[in-house]
Write a protein that holds these residues in place. Sequence first.
Motif, PDB file in Angstrom:
ATOM      1  N   ASP A   1       0.852  -1.185   0.000  1.00  0.00           N
ATOM      2  CA  ASP A   1       0.000   0.000   0.000  1.00  0.00           C
ATOM      3  C   ASP A   1       0.887   1.234   0.000  1.00  0.00           C
ATOM      4  OD1 ASP A   1      -2.000   1.823   0.152  1.00  0.00           O
ATOM      5  OD2 ASP A   1      -3.026   0.932   1.857  1.00  0.00           O
ATOM      6  N   ASN A   2       1.474   1.517  -1.141  1.00  0.00           N
ATOM      7  CA  ASN A   2       2.468   2.573  -1.250  1.00  0.00           C
ATOM      8  C   ASN A   2       1.913   3.928  -0.862  1.00  0.00           C
ATOM      9  OD1 ASN A   2       3.904   4.768  -3.009  1.00  0.00           O
ATOM     10  ND2 ASN A   2       5.362   3.081  -2.871  1.00  0.00           N
ATOM     11  N   VAL A   3       0.739   4.268  -1.366  1.00  0.00           N
ATOM     12  CA  VAL A   3       0.193   5.605  -1.137  1.00  0.00           C
ATOM     13  C   VAL A   3      -0.128   5.828   0.333  1.00  0.00           C
ATOM     14  CG1 VAL A   3      -1.691   7.165  -1.652  1.00  0.00           C
ATOM     15  CG2 VAL A   3      -0.702   5.793  -3.483  1.00  0.00           C
ATOM     16  N   ALA A   4      -0.860   4.890   0.937  1.00  0.00           N
ATOM     17  CA  ALA A   4      -1.228   5.042   2.340  1.00  0.00           C
ATOM     18  C   ALA A   4       0.005   5.082   3.233  1.00  0.00           C
ATOM     19  CB  ALA A   4      -2.156   3.905   2.761  1.00  0.00           C
ATOM     20  N   MET A   5       0.984   4.221   2.952  1.00  0.00           N
ATOM     21  CA  MET A   5       2.185   4.200   3.769  1.00  0.00           C
ATOM     22  C   MET A   5       2.992   5.481   3.593  1.00  0.00           C
ATOM     23  SD  MET A   5       3.696   2.485   6.082  1.00  0.00           S
ATOM     24  CE  MET A   5       2.971   0.857   5.934  1.00  0.00           C
ATOM     25  N   SER A   6       3.082   5.974   2.372  1.00  0.00           N
ATOM     26  CA  SER A   6       3.809   7.219   2.134  1.00  0.00           C
ATOM     27  C   SER A   6       3.166   8.382   2.891  1.00  0.00           C
ATOM     28  CB  SER A   6       3.853   7.539   0.635  1.00  0.00           C
ATOM     29  OG  SER A   6       4.646   6.608  -0.058  1.00  0.00           O
ATOM     30  N   ARG A   7       1.856   8.437   2.866  1.00  0.00           N
ATOM     31  CA  ARG A   7       1.159   9.515   3.589  1.00  0.00           C
ATOM     32  C   ARG A   7       1.379   9.400   5.086  1.00  0.00           C
ATOM     33  NH1 ARG A   7      -4.407   9.109   0.009  1.00  0.00           N
ATOM     34  NH2 ARG A   7      -3.667  10.342  -1.766  1.00  0.00           N
ATOM     35  N   ARG A   8       1.387   8.168   5.573  1.00  0.00           N
ATOM     36  CA  ARG A   8       1.597   7.958   7.005  1.00  0.00           C
ATOM     37  C   ARG A   8       3.005   8.394   7.415  1.00  0.00           C
ATOM     38  NH1 ARG A   8       1.561   2.049   9.967  1.00  0.00           N
ATOM     39  NH2 ARG A   8       1.942   2.776  12.101  1.00  0.00           N
ATOM     40  N   VAL A   9       4.000   8.002   6.615  1.00  0.00           N
ATOM     41  CA  VAL A   9       5.378   8.375   6.934  1.00  0.00           C
ATOM     42  C   VAL A   9       5.569   9.877   6.808  1.00  0.00           C
ATOM     43  CG1 VAL A   9       7.788   8.124   6.246  1.00  0.00           C
ATOM     44  CG2 VAL A   9       6.305   6.123   6.291  1.00  0.00           C
ATOM     45  N   GLU A  10       4.989  10.475   5.745  1.00  0.00           N
ATOM     46  CA  GLU A  10       5.120  11.918   5.558  1.00  0.00           C
ATOM     47  C   GLU A  10       4.539  12.682   6.741  1.00  0.00           C
ATOM     48  OE1 GLU A  10       4.787  15.055   1.908  1.00  0.00           O
ATOM     49  OE2 GLU A  10       3.341  13.412   1.969  1.00  0.00           O
ATOM     50  N   ALA A  11       3.422  12.210   7.253  1.00  0.00           N
ATOM     51  CA  ALA A  11       2.791  12.872   8.397  1.00  0.00           C
ATOM     52  C   ALA A  11       3.653  12.796   9.647  1.00  0.00           C
ATOM     53  CB  ALA A  11       1.414  12.252   8.667  1.00  0.00           C
ATOM     54  N   GLU A  12       4.463  11.751   9.730  1.00  0.00           N
ATOM     55  CA  GLU A  12       5.302  11.532  10.910  1.00  0.00           C
ATOM     56  C   GLU A  12       6.757  11.917  10.678  1.00  0.00           C
ATOM     57  OE1 GLU A  12       4.341  10.614  13.891  1.00  0.00           O
ATOM     58  OE2 GLU A  12       2.231  10.390  13.311  1.00  0.00           O
ATOM     59  N   LEU A  13       7.057  12.550   9.541  1.00  0.00           N
ATOM     60  CA  LEU A  13       8.458  12.754   9.180  1.00  0.00           C
ATOM     61  C   LEU A  13       9.208  13.603  10.204  1.00  0.00           C
ATOM     62  CD1 LEU A  13      10.621  12.097   7.144  1.00  0.00           C
ATOM     63  CD2 LEU A  13       9.951  14.106   5.815  1.00  0.00           C
ATOM     64  N   ASP A  14       8.576  14.644  10.731  1.00  0.00           N
ATOM     65  CA  ASP A  14       9.261  15.470  11.734  1.00  0.00           C
ATOM     66  C   ASP A  14       9.605  14.648  12.968  1.00  0.00           C
ATOM     67  OD1 ASP A  14       9.223  17.708  10.146  1.00  0.00           O
ATOM     68  OD2 ASP A  14       7.415  18.558  11.063  1.00  0.00           O
ATOM     69  N   ASN A  15       8.674  13.796  13.395  1.00  0.00           N
ATOM     70  CA  ASN A  15       8.950  12.934  14.544  1.00  0.00           C
ATOM     71  C   ASN A  15      10.061  11.939  14.232  1.00  0.00           C
ATOM     72  OD1 ASN A  15       6.939  14.131  16.120  1.00  0.00           O
ATOM     73  ND2 ASN A  15       5.368  12.707  15.395  1.00  0.00           N
ATOM     74  N   LEU A  16      10.040  11.403  13.004  1.00  0.00           N
ATOM     75  CA  LEU A  16      11.060  10.439  12.616  1.00  0.00           C
ATOM     76  C   LEU A  16      12.432  11.099  12.528  1.00  0.00           C
ATOM     77  CD1 LEU A  16       8.968   8.569   9.915  1.00  0.00           C
ATOM     78  CD2 LEU A  16       9.796   7.577  12.064  1.00  0.00           C
ATOM     79  N   ARG A  17      12.463  12.346  12.075  1.00  0.00           N
ATOM     80  CA  ARG A  17      13.735  13.078  12.057  1.00  0.00           C
ATOM     81  C   ARG A  17      14.262  13.242  13.478  1.00  0.00           C
ATOM     82  NH1 ARG A  17      14.273  17.543   7.387  1.00  0.00           N
ATOM     83  NH2 ARG A  17      12.522  16.958   6.090  1.00  0.00           N
ATOM     84  N   ALA A  18      13.367  13.558  14.403  1.00  0.00           N
ATOM     85  CA  ALA A  18      13.781  13.731  15.802  1.00  0.00           C
ATOM     86  C   ALA A  18      14.329  12.418  16.356  1.00  0.00           C
ATOM     87  CB  ALA A  18      12.600  14.215  16.643  1.00  0.00           C
ATOM     88  N   VAL A  19      13.672  11.316  16.000  1.00  0.00           N
ATOM     89  CA  VAL A  19      14.162  10.003  16.439  1.00  0.00           C
ATOM     90  C   VAL A  19      15.548   9.733  15.862  1.00  0.00           C
ATOM     91  CG1 VAL A  19      13.793   7.511  16.249  1.00  0.00           C
ATOM     92  CG2 VAL A  19      11.870   9.021  16.790  1.00  0.00           C
ATOM     93  N   ALA A  20      15.716  10.029  14.571  1.00  0.00           N
ATOM     94  CA  ALA A  20      17.006   9.798  13.913  1.00  0.00           C
ATOM     95  C   ALA A  20      18.111  10.633  14.563  1.00  0.00           C
ATOM     96  CB  ALA A  20      16.905  10.119  12.425  1.00  0.00           C
ATOM     97  N   GLU A  21      17.808  11.888  14.861  1.00  0.00           N
ATOM     98  CA  GLU A  21      18.793  12.751  15.509  1.00  0.00           C
ATOM     99  C   GLU A  21      19.158  12.226  16.891  1.00  0.00           C
ATOM    100  OE1 GLU A  21      17.026  16.594  15.445  1.00  0.00           O
ATOM    101  OE2 GLU A  21      17.200  16.811  13.255  1.00  0.00           O
ATOM    102  N   TRP A  22      18.152  11.765  17.622  1.00  0.00           N
ATOM    103  CA  TRP A  22      18.403  11.227  18.963  1.00  0.00           C
ATOM    104  C   TRP A  22      19.252   9.958  18.891  1.00  0.00           C
ATOM    105  CZ3 TRP A  22      16.956   6.602  21.349  1.00  0.00           C
ATOM    106  CH2 TRP A  22      17.216   6.540  22.716  1.00  0.00           C
ATOM    107  N   LEU A  23      18.964   9.098  17.926  1.00  0.00           N
ATOM    108  CA  LEU A  23      19.756   7.881  17.777  1.00  0.00           C
ATOM    109  C   LEU A  23      21.211   8.208  17.456  1.00  0.00           C
ATOM    110  CD1 LEU A  23      17.275   5.639  15.719  1.00  0.00           C
ATOM    111  CD2 LEU A  23      17.931   5.340  18.115  1.00  0.00           C
ATOM    112  N   ALA A  24      21.411   9.206  16.568  1.00  0.00           N
ATOM    113  CA  ALA A  24      22.777   9.595  16.216  1.00  0.00           C
ATOM    114  C   ALA A  24      23.504  10.183  17.424  1.00  0.00           C
ATOM    115  CB  ALA A  24      22.755  10.596  15.065  1.00  0.00           C
TER     116      ALA A  24
END
Length: 279
Positions: free
Chosen positions: A10-33
Motif C-alpha cells: 500500500d504505497n500511497v497510504a504508507m507514504s502519507r503515514r510516513v510523511e505525516a510523521e516525518l518530523d517525529n522520525l527526524r527527531a528520532v534519527a537525531e536522537w539515535l545519532a
Amino acid sequence: AVEARRFDEDNVAMSRRVEAELDNLRAVAEWLAESGRFEDLVVLTRDLWQFLTQETPAVGRAWIDPIVDDDEVDDPQLRYDARWLSGAFAIVVGDVERALAMVGEFRALTDESDAIVPSPWEFHPELLVASHLLDRAELRRLSAAMAELAERQGDRTALHFAQCEALIAMEGDAPDLEAELARLLGVAKASDNPYYLAATVSCAAAPLLGPNNLDNWDRMLALLESDRRWEGAGRFYDVVLANIHARAMLSRGAVEAARVALAGVRLGDQLGTEVMLIW
C-alpha cells in the motif's frame, strides 16, 4: 514502529503515514545519532528507505552517510545495509561517484562474509547508471540478477523494478516488446501501486522512443493517459516525463536533443503534469 517495508502492499497510504510523521522520525534519527545508537539508525533508515528515496533523499543521506563515512557500525549485515542505502540515495540525486564507491564497498563486505543477506536493491545504483547509458548488455545482466534475488526473497517491488529495467534493454522493434509491456502494465494496474505504474511507463520510453521512433509521442501519450495513477507515486516520480524525453535524447546531437526536449515539455503540458528537467 512504521512498517515501511510493506510499501509494496500500500504505497500511497504508507507514504502519507510516513510523511505525516516525518518530523517525529527526524527527531528520532537525531536522537539515535546523538546517543550513538548507529545500528538502530541504520535499521530505521532501511525500513523507511523507499519513502526517503522517492520523496526526500537528502534526508536519507543526512542520516546514513555519516555512519558510513565514520565507520560507526560493527555488525557486518548493518555495515552492508548502510552502504547500499548510501548508494541508493546518492544515485537518485545524481552523485554517481559516491553511488559506485558504495557498490564497491558493499560488494567487498559480501565477499568477506557469508553471513550477509544481500538485498536485491543493491543493484539499484548500477541499474540506473546502465539505463541512462543505455548499456543493454549490462541492463540485461543486472536486471536478471536483481530479479532472481527479488524472487527468492519475495520482494515484489524489487522484482517489478528489475523487470522494468530489463524493458529498457529491449529494442523498439523487438517482437515481444508489446507483450512484455502489456504484462508489466497488467501487474502494475493490478497492484494498485502507483510506484509500479510510474516505473513501467517511465522505462517503456527507452524502446518506444528509440532511434527509429523519435516521433512516437502519440504512443507514449496514450500509454501515460491510459492510467494516470502513476502521478500518485510521489515527488520522485514527478521526473517520469523528464525521464521519458531524456531517454529519447540519448545518443543524439544537440539539435535532436533540443527537439525531443521541447516535445517532452509539450507532452507534459498536454497531460497537465509538472515536469522537472533534471538533465
